[in-house]
Scaffold this active site. Structure first.
Site, short mmCIF file in Angstrom:
data_model
loop_
_atom_site.label_atom_id
_atom_site.label_comp_id
_atom_site.label_asym_id
_atom_site.label_seq_id
_atom_site.Cartn_x
_atom_site.Cartn_y
_atom_site.Cartn_z
N PRO A 10 0.79 -1.23 0.00
CG PRO A 10 -0.17 -1.13 2.12
CD PRO A 10 0.51 -2.07 1.17
CG ASN A 11 -0.44 4.33 1.09
OD1 ASN A 11 -1.38 4.80 0.44
ND2 ASN A 11 -0.61 3.84 2.30
NE ARG A 18 4.18 6.73 1.50
CZ ARG A 18 4.24 5.51 2.04
NH1 ARG A 18 4.34 4.45 1.26
NH2 ARG A 18 4.18 5.35 3.34
CE1 TYR A 23 8.93 5.06 3.42
CE2 TYR A 23 7.56 7.04 3.35
CZ TYR A 23 7.91 5.85 3.95
OH TYR A 23 7.26 5.43 5.08
CG ASN A 74 8.28 -1.98 0.62
OD1 ASN A 74 7.71 -2.07 1.71
ND2 ASN A 74 8.92 -0.89 0.24
CB ALA A 77 1.42 0.50 6.59
CD GLU A 98 9.46 -7.38 5.77
OE1 GLU A 98 8.73 -8.38 5.91
OE2 GLU A 98 9.65 -6.54 6.66
CG HIS A 100 11.03 -2.25 4.87
ND1 HIS A 100 9.67 -2.12 4.77
CD2 HIS A 100 11.25 -3.44 5.46
CE1 HIS A 100 9.09 -3.19 5.28
NE2 HIS A 100 10.02 -4.01 5.71
NE ARG A 107 10.25 6.10 8.85
CZ ARG A 107 9.26 6.05 7.94
NH1 ARG A 107 9.30 5.10 7.02
NH2 ARG A 107 8.28 6.92 7.97
C1 DQA Z 1 8.14 1.15 4.05
C2 DQA Z 1 8.15 1.42 5.56
C3 DQA Z 1 6.74 1.28 6.14
O1 DQA Z 1 6.76 1.58 7.53
C4 DQA Z 1 5.80 2.26 5.46
O2 DQA Z 1 4.49 2.08 5.96
C5 DQA Z 1 5.83 2.17 3.99
C6 DQA Z 1 7.13 2.02 3.32
C7 DQA Z 1 9.53 1.40 3.41
O3 DQA Z 1 9.74 0.97 2.27
O4 DQA Z 1 10.38 2.05 4.01
O5 DQA Z 1 4.82 2.31 3.31
O6 DQA Z 1 7.82 -0.21 3.83
#
Ligand code: DQA
Length: 144
Positions: A10-11, A18, A23, A74, A77, A98, A100, A107
């Protein structure tokens, strides 16, 4: 089979808009282009998917088993609370790495725990778009 599926949660389709301090400034398509270049240079095939919904991510992981040598995920959240995605990763016979963009451990407290990470092969966090490249390099060296 050197074919890897990249799944963004998501997102992540909003990258570019963002917060750049976490990011970076690249959009998801720009990141995908960099991954594609690395894959091409290394004779690997990559497919890209992005979903804002938990169920769709689960379906993608379940179906990937037959077609792919590995998954780079990835979970956005969902990392921090999706027991459903964790249960899925744990039940499929395919390595999931995984990734990020940001360093979760620098964070907020609620981002410092990964529910999904414990059932993945490993976690790469904090290298921006290079987190994906590092994960792809793992699959390259494993010769999946
Ligand atoms: C994320 C870190 C997560 O906490 C966040 O909600 C994201 C992006 C990252 O790639 O740093 O959407 O996965």
């Amino acid at each position: 089979m050197r074919r890897i599926l990249i799944i963004n949660g998501p997102n992540l389709n909003l990258l570019g808009k963002r917060p750049k301090e976490f990011y970076g400034k690249l959009t998801l398509s720009e990141i995908n282009e960099k991954i594609r270049e690395f894959a091409k240079l290394n004779n690997m095939e990559v497919d890209f998917s992005q979903s804002n919904s938990e169920g769709e991510i689960i379906d993608l992981i379940q179906k990937a088993e037959e077609r792919y040598g590995g998954i780079i995920l990835n979970p956005g959240a969902y990392t921090h609370y999706s027991i459903a995605i964790r249960d899925c990763i744990e039940s499929v016979d395919i390595d999931v790495v995984e990734v990020h963009l940001s360093n979760l451990f620098s964070r907020e407290n609620y981002r410092q725990k990964s529910i999904t990470g414990g059932v993945c092969k490993g976690i790469i966090s904090g290298f921006g778009y290079r987190s994906y490249i590092l994960a792809l390099n793992y699959f390259k060296e494993e010769e999946v």
